[in-house]
Motif scaffolding. Sequence first.
Motif, mmCIF file in Angstrom:
data_model
loop_
_atom_site.group_PDB
_atom_site.id
_atom_site.type_symbol
_atom_site.label_atom_id
_atom_site.label_comp_id
_atom_site.label_asym_id
_atom_site.label_seq_id
_atom_site.Cartn_x
_atom_site.Cartn_y
_atom_site.Cartn_z
ATOM 1 N N GLU A 226 0.915 -1.067 0.013
ATOM 2 C CA GLU A 226 0.092 0.046 0.059
ATOM 3 C C GLU A 226 0.787 1.190 0.014
ATOM 4 O OE1 GLU A 226 -2.397 -0.469 3.302
ATOM 5 O OE2 GLU A 226 -3.701 -2.055 2.413
ATOM 6 N N SER A 227 1.933 1.093 0.527
ATOM 7 C CA SER A 227 2.851 2.117 0.456
ATOM 8 C C SER A 227 3.677 2.438 -0.648
ATOM 9 C CB SER A 227 3.995 2.210 1.474
ATOM 10 O OG SER A 227 4.746 0.947 1.372
ATOM 11 N N GLY A 228 3.403 1.490 -1.691
ATOM 12 C CA GLY A 228 4.325 1.648 -3.111
ATOM 13 C C GLY A 228 5.825 1.780 -2.843
ATOM 14 N N MET A 229 6.518 1.239 -1.917
ATOM 15 C CA MET A 229 7.930 1.383 -1.708
ATOM 16 C C MET A 229 8.566 0.609 -2.107
ATOM 17 S SD MET A 229 9.390 1.831 2.084
ATOM 18 C CE MET A 229 8.151 2.981 2.672
ATOM 19 N N TYR A 230 9.866 1.093 -2.651
ATOM 20 C CA TYR A 230 10.945 0.204 -3.036
ATOM 21 C C TYR A 230 12.303 0.924 -2.447
ATOM 22 C CZ TYR A 230 14.758 -1.754 -5.771
ATOM 23 O OH TYR A 230 15.903 -2.199 -6.283
ATOM 24 N N GLU A 231 13.216 0.124 -1.716
ATOM 25 C CA GLU A 231 14.213 0.551 -1.245
ATOM 26 C C GLU A 231 15.548 -0.234 -1.884
ATOM 27 O OE1 GLU A 231 15.836 1.812 3.169
ATOM 28 O OE2 GLU A 231 13.916 0.821 2.977
ATOM 29 N N SER A 232 16.566 0.535 -2.188
ATOM 30 C CA SER A 232 17.844 -0.198 -2.268
ATOM 31 C C SER A 232 18.766 0.564 -1.596
ATOM 32 C CB SER A 232 18.350 0.333 -3.835
ATOM 33 O OG SER A 232 18.477 1.763 -3.765
ATOM 34 N N ALA A 233 20.147 0.206 -1.774
ATOM 35 C CA ALA A 233 21.262 0.806 -0.911
ATOM 36 C C ALA A 233 21.379 2.186 -0.952
ATOM 37 C CB ALA A 233 22.559 -0.001 -1.143
ATOM 38 N N ASP A 234 21.088 2.830 -2.006
ATOM 39 C CA ASP A 234 21.498 4.311 -2.022
ATOM 40 C C ASP A 234 20.186 5.064 -2.017
ATOM 41 O OD1 ASP A 234 23.934 3.626 -2.898
ATOM 42 O OD2 ASP A 234 23.512 3.201 -5.080
ATOM 43 N N PHE A 235 18.859 4.591 -2.150
ATOM 44 C CA PHE A 235 17.795 5.473 -2.179
ATOM 45 C C PHE A 235 16.447 4.463 -1.831
ATOM 46 C CE2 PHE A 235 18.150 3.846 -6.426
ATOM 47 C CZ PHE A 235 16.853 3.171 -6.662
ATOM 48 N N LYS A 236 15.585 5.259 -1.493
ATOM 49 C CA LYS A 236 14.323 4.830 -1.016
ATOM 50 C C LYS A 236 13.086 5.623 -1.930
ATOM 51 C CE LYS A 236 12.228 5.448 2.933
ATOM 52 N NZ LYS A 236 11.928 5.499 4.134
ATOM 53 N N ARG A 237 12.193 4.547 -2.630
ATOM 54 C CA ARG A 237 11.228 5.362 -3.458
ATOM 55 C C ARG A 237 9.907 4.891 -3.056
ATOM 56 N NH1 ARG A 237 13.628 3.667 -9.465
ATOM 57 N NH2 ARG A 237 15.285 5.302 -9.535
ATOM 58 N N GLN A 238 9.049 6.011 -2.800
ATOM 59 C CA GLN A 238 7.938 5.803 -2.208
ATOM 60 C C GLN A 238 6.909 6.455 -2.986
ATOM 61 O OE1 GLN A 238 7.601 6.184 1.837
ATOM 62 N NE2 GLN A 238 5.414 6.101 2.128
ATOM 63 N N ILE B 230 13.950 9.404 -1.890
ATOM 64 C CA ILE B 230 14.923 9.855 -0.840
ATOM 65 C C ILE B 230 16.257 9.086 -0.997
ATOM 66 C CG2 ILE B 230 15.217 10.001 1.818
ATOM 67 C CD1 ILE B 230 12.255 9.457 2.249
ATOM 68 N N ASN B 231 17.175 10.079 -1.323
ATOM 69 C CA ASN B 231 18.619 9.555 -1.379
ATOM 70 C C ASN B 231 19.151 9.627 -0.188
ATOM 71 O OD1 ASN B 231 18.588 9.585 -4.394
ATOM 72 N ND2 ASN B 231 18.216 11.969 -4.396
ATOM 73 N N LYS B 232 19.819 8.504 0.136
ATOM 74 C CA LYS B 232 20.549 8.352 1.362
ATOM 75 C C LYS B 232 21.635 8.957 1.511
ATOM 76 C CE LYS B 232 18.188 3.821 1.983
ATOM 77 N NZ LYS B 232 18.476 2.408 2.187
ATOM 78 N N ALA B 233 22.176 9.385 2.648
ATOM 79 C CA ALA B 233 23.565 10.044 2.998
ATOM 80 C C ALA B 233 24.750 9.164 2.346
ATOM 81 C CB ALA B 233 23.590 10.322 4.260
ATOM 82 N N SER B 234 25.637 9.515 1.671
ATOM 83 C CA SER B 234 26.820 8.672 1.203
ATOM 84 C C SER B 234 28.135 9.625 1.587
ATOM 85 C CB SER B 234 26.660 8.488 0.060
ATOM 86 O OG SER B 234 26.620 9.864 -0.904
ATOM 87 N N ALA B 235 29.307 9.358 1.135
ATOM 88 C CA ALA B 235 30.409 9.858 1.233
ATOM 89 C C ALA B 235 30.562 11.267 0.364
ATOM 90 C CB ALA B 235 31.779 9.040 0.893
#
Length: 368
Positions: free
Chosen positions: A53-65, A206-211
């Motif tokens: 229901e949230s239509g979410m997909y998450e990878s190591a670098d980002f999360k899409r919702q 949402i792009n996750k924090a990285s170096a």
Amino acid sequence: MNLDTIAVPPTPTTGEDSGQVDTHPIPRLLKKLDELERAKEEALKQAASSAMESGMYESADFKRQVSSESLSDPKIKALMQQLREWINDVLTDDHIVVKNLCEDLYDGQVLSHLIESLAGAKIEHKEVAQSVATQKAKLTEVLNQTNYYLQMNPEFQMNPESIKWSVDNIHNKYLPSVLHLLVALARHYGIPKRLPSFVTIKVIQINKASAANPEPSEETNVEQITGDEERETYNFAARQQERDVFDTLFDSAPDRVNNVKEKLLTFSSNMLSKMDRTCGNIEEDFASGVNLIFMMSIAESYYVPLYSFTLEPDAYDHKLHNVTLALNLMMEAGIERPKCTAESIVSRDLKSTLRVLFAIYTKYKHQM
């Protein structure tokens, strides 16, 4: 020793009924375990439903919702309902009812039945997969087969970016990817009623924090799921079944087939002689796809790298790859795709091979 004769000693119970004896401890234990298992399954279903229901997909670098606005959009709901009804109609004979697109298609099981029904294909390994690795392996097989059939359509041959789904996205029940896949299938195989036009879905990434980017960032993208459906080409697969000049030739004038074969064989031999190659048997000499690739190379005056195909293929898969490449080269040269499949050429189907050679002849006969 007969196990049926072994007595299970009674186990005293405690508490108020401590004076009574429980004579069926094992069945009660199994019942308790069964209840726990059911509770676990229900919890997993609820968790899966929530993720969907949230239509979410998450990878190591980002999360899409998918935005809540899109999830409640009447056009999205109408599209999903129409696709659901279409799938259920197709799968009526299989007694399969799809209630939730993301949840019911994610492991490839139902999707394999859908492709088999639509394409008249046979997909092996249809057993229910339990582990994630096995599910993804099965889903990979099903999507490879699906993509293969869709690539008969010029839209997908000329624009690889049209494929907007992946094994990870489908397995993770990511709604936009599931809709992209089903819309492509509905167009290709012809859904009875045209889909709603200009359906879009808003995705928050949402792009996750990285170096490189110490702080997380957020962006909003709008994905177009359908376009102007009144102008879209529907049922390409059915059009491949329409009769053409070669159907008429084989049915009404079979005595002229040899004349056509000789003419096309002469044309092909003259073209291939420029690379010191010969051909004398239409069914045999084009089944590997190599001569077709060379003919396109000669006609369009370019070099096809040897690493891109198998020069002396023995395996069926290598021949299939070669023929598919040749058909793609023809499409890129502006030749309308002949009414055939790569498999039919590899299988030495005379009518299909003549169609391909005639298409090349029609385009380049004045150059030879």
